[in-house]
Motif scaffolding. Structure first.
Motif, PDB file in Angstrom:
ATOM      1  N   MET A 125       7.129   9.121  -6.566  1.00  0.00           N
ATOM      2  CA  MET A 125       8.301   8.891  -5.725  1.00  0.00           C
ATOM      3  C   MET A 125       8.643   7.404  -5.667  1.00  0.00           C
ATOM      4  SD  MET A 125       7.797  11.599  -2.562  1.00  0.00           S
ATOM      5  CE  MET A 125       6.180  11.015  -2.036  1.00  0.00           C
ATOM      6  N   ARG A 126       9.935   7.143  -5.531  1.00  0.00           N
ATOM      7  CA  ARG A 126      10.424   5.779  -5.356  1.00  0.00           C
ATOM      8  C   ARG A 126      11.190   5.690  -4.043  1.00  0.00           C
ATOM      9  NH1 ARG A 126      13.596   4.999 -10.875  1.00  0.00           N
ATOM     10  NH2 ARG A 126      13.720   7.269 -10.696  1.00  0.00           N
ATOM     11  N   GLN A 153       9.004  -4.222  -7.666  1.00  0.00           N
ATOM     12  CA  GLN A 153       9.708  -3.892  -8.909  1.00  0.00           C
ATOM     13  C   GLN A 153       8.912  -3.026  -9.880  1.00  0.00           C
ATOM     14  OE1 GLN A 153      11.135  -7.618 -10.477  1.00  0.00           O
ATOM     15  NE2 GLN A 153      12.678  -7.861  -8.872  1.00  0.00           N
ATOM     16  N   PRO A 154       7.620  -3.280 -10.110  1.00  0.00           N
ATOM     17  CA  PRO A 154       6.873  -2.417 -11.046  1.00  0.00           C
ATOM     18  C   PRO A 154       6.821  -0.951 -10.634  1.00  0.00           C
ATOM     19  CG  PRO A 154       5.663  -4.450 -10.621  1.00  0.00           C
ATOM     20  CD  PRO A 154       6.793  -4.401  -9.643  1.00  0.00           C
ATOM     21  N   TYR A 155       6.976  -0.683  -9.348  1.00  0.00           N
ATOM     22  CA  TYR A 155       6.945   0.697  -8.857  1.00  0.00           C
ATOM     23  C   TYR A 155       8.330   1.345  -8.863  1.00  0.00           C
ATOM     24  CZ  TYR A 155       2.416  -0.862  -7.077  1.00  0.00           C
ATOM     25  OH  TYR A 155       1.134  -1.370  -6.960  1.00  0.00           O
ATOM     26  N   GLY A 156       9.363   0.577  -9.211  1.00  0.00           N
ATOM     27  CA  GLY A 156      10.722   1.105  -9.168  1.00  0.00           C
ATOM     28  C   GLY A 156      11.283   1.172  -7.763  1.00  0.00           C
ATOM     29  N   LEU A 180      13.785  18.780  -6.432  1.00  0.00           N
ATOM     30  CA  LEU A 180      14.457  17.501  -6.255  1.00  0.00           C
ATOM     31  C   LEU A 180      13.548  16.354  -6.665  1.00  0.00           C
ATOM     32  CD1 LEU A 180      15.970  18.100  -2.691  1.00  0.00           C
ATOM     33  CD2 LEU A 180      17.225  18.101  -4.855  1.00  0.00           C
ATOM     34  N   HIS A 181      14.167  15.299  -7.160  1.00  0.00           N
ATOM     35  CA  HIS A 181      13.454  14.060  -7.464  1.00  0.00           C
ATOM     36  C   HIS A 181      13.836  13.019  -6.418  1.00  0.00           C
ATOM     37  CE1 HIS A 181      12.480  15.789 -11.365  1.00  0.00           C
ATOM     38  NE2 HIS A 181      13.772  16.022 -11.564  1.00  0.00           N
ATOM     39  N   THR A 182      12.928  12.089  -6.158  1.00  0.00           N
ATOM     40  CA  THR A 182      13.234  11.028  -5.193  1.00  0.00           C
ATOM     41  C   THR A 182      13.568   9.735  -5.926  1.00  0.00           C
ATOM     42  OG1 THR A 182      10.931  10.314  -4.982  1.00  0.00           O
ATOM     43  CG2 THR A 182      11.708  12.013  -3.457  1.00  0.00           C
ATOM     44  N   LEU A 183      14.655   9.132  -5.498  1.00  0.00           N
ATOM     45  CA  LEU A 183      15.023   7.781  -5.902  1.00  0.00           C
ATOM     46  C   LEU A 183      14.967   6.910  -4.658  1.00  0.00           C
ATOM     47  CD1 LEU A 183      18.269   8.447  -8.020  1.00  0.00           C
ATOM     48  CD2 LEU A 183      15.921   8.240  -8.862  1.00  0.00           C
ATOM     49  N   SER A 184      15.036   5.605  -4.848  1.00  0.00           N
ATOM     50  CA  SER A 184      15.231   4.766  -3.681  1.00  0.00           C
ATOM     51  C   SER A 184      16.639   5.036  -3.154  1.00  0.00           C
ATOM     52  CB  SER A 184      15.068   3.285  -4.032  1.00  0.00           C
ATOM     53  OG  SER A 184      16.217   2.796  -4.708  1.00  0.00           O
ATOM     54  N   ALA A 222       0.837  -1.209   0.000  1.00  0.00           N
ATOM     55  CA  ALA A 222       0.000   0.000   0.000  1.00  0.00           C
ATOM     56  C   ALA A 222       0.866   1.250   0.000  1.00  0.00           C
ATOM     57  CB  ALA A 222      -0.925  -0.004   1.216  1.00  0.00           C
ATOM     58  N   ALA A 223       1.956   1.234   0.743  1.00  0.00           N
ATOM     59  CA  ALA A 223       2.857   2.389   0.770  1.00  0.00           C
ATOM     60  C   ALA A 223       3.515   2.589  -0.593  1.00  0.00           C
ATOM     61  CB  ALA A 223       3.924   2.184   1.843  1.00  0.00           C
ATOM     62  N   ALA A 224       3.876   1.507  -1.257  1.00  0.00           N
ATOM     63  CA  ALA A 224       4.473   1.610  -2.594  1.00  0.00           C
ATOM     64  C   ALA A 224       3.498   2.257  -3.572  1.00  0.00           C
ATOM     65  CB  ALA A 224       4.886   0.226  -3.089  1.00  0.00           C
ATOM     66  N   ARG A 225       2.232   1.903  -3.486  1.00  0.00           N
ATOM     67  CA  ARG A 225       1.224   2.520  -4.361  1.00  0.00           C
ATOM     68  C   ARG A 225       1.053   3.999  -4.042  1.00  0.00           C
ATOM     69  NH1 ARG A 225      -1.290  -2.539  -3.286  1.00  0.00           N
ATOM     70  NH2 ARG A 225      -2.584  -1.619  -1.625  1.00  0.00           N
ATOM     71  N   ALA A 226       1.051   4.331  -2.745  1.00  0.00           N
ATOM     72  CA  ALA A 226       0.900   5.736  -2.348  1.00  0.00           C
ATOM     73  C   ALA A 226       2.077   6.579  -2.839  1.00  0.00           C
ATOM     74  CB  ALA A 226       0.777   5.831  -0.824  1.00  0.00           C
ATOM     75  N   LEU A 227       3.267   6.036  -2.788  1.00  0.00           N
ATOM     76  CA  LEU A 227       4.440   6.748  -3.295  1.00  0.00           C
ATOM     77  C   LEU A 227       4.383   6.891  -4.809  1.00  0.00           C
ATOM     78  CD1 LEU A 227       7.190   4.985  -1.137  1.00  0.00           C
ATOM     79  CD2 LEU A 227       6.523   7.392  -0.971  1.00  0.00           C
ATOM     80  N   GLU A 228       3.955   5.851  -5.487  1.00  0.00           N
ATOM     81  CA  GLU A 228       3.910   5.868  -6.958  1.00  0.00           C
ATOM     82  C   GLU A 228       2.949   6.939  -7.458  1.00  0.00           C
ATOM     83  OE1 GLU A 228       2.726   4.921 -10.998  1.00  0.00           O
ATOM     84  OE2 GLU A 228       1.421   4.757  -9.225  1.00  0.00           O
TER      85      GLU A 228
END
Length: 245
Positions: free
Chosen positions: A93-94, A112-115, A221-225, A83-89
């Protein structure tokens, strides 16, 4: 009679302690004190800053980069990671999700699909369970896609013993330059590792994540993992392999 009494007393007088025995006693006392001091130094989080300053052991909290990027670390209950990955996407954001135990089957494939990816965390109780914790940390690092050498997130109250434990298993620590726990405005800079704590139900996350997105936009700024940021900056302290699940 007096002579007999005196002779009896003479026979019962304690023998003087010889010099070799004194030296042995002092050596044992000194050895015990050294062991106690070593145990305290390894297990106490109060001593780690002293060693860290002397030997440059601090967790890495930022990288040198000319790109307008920050690396995101996310702390959230393992059951809420998807759920957090979807909220970031949805906010573009990654992130690297911080995991202290073996990830659930299929989690890495789901990210992986969310980066997104994951990064191990050293349990704050690790030094108490030295052998088991070292093995588990190594297993978690492999499960999230690291090779022989890897990065991990240092927990609260990081000690010298925990650093030694992780280093012997191939790990080097990273930590947040900025920790976000709510919607307060934060000043961010390129190259920082930014940690977000998402607590409570998913319905309460939006203000925190929206504020982070606004802070990044304000600073352009952009967010990466966090792992992606480390690799893009030329980090050679971690091997990248395919995640196992």
């Amino acid at each position: 009679i007096a002579r007999v009494v005196l002779e009896g007393r003479a026979r019962t007088l304690p023998r003087p302690v010889t010099a070799p025995k004194r030296r042995l006693g002092h050596s044992l006392a000194l050895g015990t004190a050294c062991v106690a001091l070593l145990a305290f130094s390894l297990s106490s989080d109060d001593t780690f800053p002293v060693f860290a300053r002397a030997f440059d052991l601090h967790p890495e909290t930022a990288v040198a980069t000319t790109r307008p990027e920050v690396g995101l670390l996310v702390l959230v209950d393992p059951s809420q990671v998807p759920a957090a990955a979807r909220a970031l996407e949805r906010r573009g954001m990654r992130a690297s999700f911080v995991v202290a135990t073996m990830p659930r089957p299929g989690l890495m494939s789901a990210l992986q699909p969310y980066g997104d990816d994951a990064i191990p965390q050293l349990d704050s109780r690790a030094f108490v369970h030295w052998v088991g914790a070292k093995r588990e940390l190594r297993q978690v690092a492999t499960a999230v896609g690291y090779g022989k050498h890897y990065r991990y997130v240092s927990g609260d109250g990081f000690s010298l013993g925990e650093y030694v434990l992780a280093h012997s298993a191939g790990g080097l620590p990273v930590g947040p330059a900025v920790t976000i726990t709510g919607p307060a405005t934060q000043k961010l800079a390129a190259g920082q590792l930014v940690q977000v704590r998402l607590a409570g139900p998913q319905s309460t996350w939006a203000p925190t994540l929206d504020a982070l997105a606004s802070d990044c936009q304000a600073a352009r700024l952009h967010t990466l993992s966090a792992r992606q940021l480390l690799v893009s900056s030329g980090d050679r302290s971690s091997d990248q392999l395919a995640a196992s699940g």
